[in-house]
Design an enzyme around this catalytic site. Structure first.
Site, PDB file in Angstrom:
ATOM      1  N   GLU A 175       0.802  -1.221   0.000  1.00 44.90           N
ATOM      2  CA  GLU A 175       0.000   0.000   0.000  1.00 44.90           C
ATOM      3  C   GLU A 175       0.837   1.274   0.000  1.00 44.90           C
ATOM      4  O   GLU A 175       0.325   2.337  -0.331  1.00 44.90           O
ATOM      5  CB  GLU A 175      -0.887   0.012   1.253  1.00 44.90           C
ATOM      6  CG  GLU A 175      -2.147  -0.794   1.124  1.00 44.90           C
ATOM      7  CD  GLU A 175      -3.181  -0.066   0.283  1.00 44.90           C
ATOM      8  OE1 GLU A 175      -3.747   0.943   0.740  1.00 44.90           O
ATOM      9  OE2 GLU A 175      -3.401  -0.497  -0.857  1.00 44.90           O
ATOM     10  N   HIS A 176       2.084   1.178   0.417  1.00 46.52           N
ATOM     11  CA  HIS A 176       2.886   2.387   0.607  1.00 46.52           C
ATOM     12  C   HIS A 176       4.294   2.189   0.069  1.00 46.52           C
ATOM     13  O   HIS A 176       4.761   1.073  -0.117  1.00 46.52           O
ATOM     14  CB  HIS A 176       2.958   2.750   2.100  1.00 46.52           C
ATOM     15  CG  HIS A 176       1.626   3.004   2.718  1.00 46.52           C
ATOM     16  ND1 HIS A 176       0.890   4.125   2.446  1.00 46.52           N
ATOM     17  CD2 HIS A 176       0.891   2.267   3.587  1.00 46.52           C
ATOM     18  CE1 HIS A 176      -0.241   4.083   3.128  1.00 46.52           C
ATOM     19  NE2 HIS A 176      -0.273   2.962   3.823  1.00 46.52           N
TER      20      HIS A 176
END
Length: 300
Positions: free
Chosen positions: A157-158
């Site tokens: 996600e990051h």
């Protein structure tokens, strides 16, 4: 069958001799006995019940333990929301009589990344020897010395997309020592927008056989699901790959689809794709409360 999407350059680490052929990948997936069905994420709420209880529902063909949420800088951490890790070994074995059990890496935190090729190789070795079929003296195995999970899911996600392709190739290369068995199966859970910014390079390696396309936690995905699904289905048109539609089991999450709308609206579109394999449910806790997955088992 040759893949229809771009392959990485020949210089990518371990590509070639260390990888199985694409035909081998398809065979490994289809011979597992678990093609299609419902996948569920487990480990995000202590009140979701045990892993064994999830498998005993008979609804899930893949259960993904989540998450290994810290990695990439010589430190590793498993966050399963307060569940007792020491009890998971028997539950994993119990589940493996009816389902595959994966471990997901990444999640919603920001304490993971793969800043170098070496960090990707180190993570692959950590996963292989700590949770999978690799065994090395002195390596602690939190689920038990004789417990081997079936695969790894990429839920990124990051951060940067760098080196997740190296990680995928390295994990897949471990299969070369096994005949008619793939103890390092791989899946990815990208957001719906194609190609995914963080996982696009990893998926393009060709070794990730299951793709859980997330149509939740993103208002764009909720509104434009068909446009993006068509892109995924066009890029992965055959059963060499399995596309799962990832949906939330709770109305509290953006992207929730009511069962009637799913059945009458989405399903006829999804089933046109030969690569459509089923649904991935977020998450076991919500599914336990809503019983969302119960009727959709028959649609996969």
């Amino acid at each position: 069958m040759a893949p229809t999407h771009p392959r990485p350059p020949a210089s990518i680490l371990l590509l070639g001799a260390a990888m199985l052929s694409m035909a081998g990948l398809a065979t490994a997936i289809n011979s597992s006995g678990f093609k299609g069905g419902v996948t569920v994420y487990w480990g995000r709420n202590k009140d979701e019940g045990s892993l064994a209880e999830a498998c005993d529902t008979g609804r899930y063909t893949i259960v993904i333990i989540s998450f290994l949420d810290i990695f990439g800088h010589g430190e590793y951490h498993l966050d399963i929301s307060g569940h007792d890790t020491s009890t998971l070994g028997p539950d994993i074995k119990h589940c493996q009589s009816v389902a595959l059990v994966y471990l997901s890496i990444g999640g919603f935190g920001n304490r993971y990344s793969l800043p170098t090729n070496q960090s990707a190789l180190d993570l692959a070795d950590h996963l292989w020897y700590t949770y999978m079929a690799g065994h090395k003296a002195g390596v602690h195995r939190p689920f038990g010395d004789d417990v081997e999970i079936d695969g790894i899911d990429f839920f990124i996600e990051h951060g940067s997309p760098d080196n997740y392709d190296v990680l995928a190739n390295r994990l897949w290369s471990f299969n070369k020592g096994f005949r008619a068995r793939t103890p390092a199966q791989l899946s990815a859970t990208p957001r719906c927008r194609y190609p995914d910014r963080l996982l696009g390079k990893a998926i393009a390696t060709g070794v990730i056989g299951r793709i859980n396309v997330r149509f939740y936690d993103d208002s764009y995905c909720a509104a434009h699901w068909r446009q993006e699904w068509d892109k995924w289905a066009a890029t992965y048109p055959t059963q060499d790959y399995q596309l799962y539609v990832a949906l939330p089991a709770s109305e509290k999450v953006v992207g929730y689809v009511h069962l009637k709308s799913l059945h009458l609206g989405m399903l006829p579109v999804l089933q046109k794709a030969e690569s459509f394999a089923g649904f991935t449910i977020w998450d076991r806790y919500s599914d336990r409360l809503t019983n969302y997955s119960s009727p959709i088992v028959q649609w996969t």
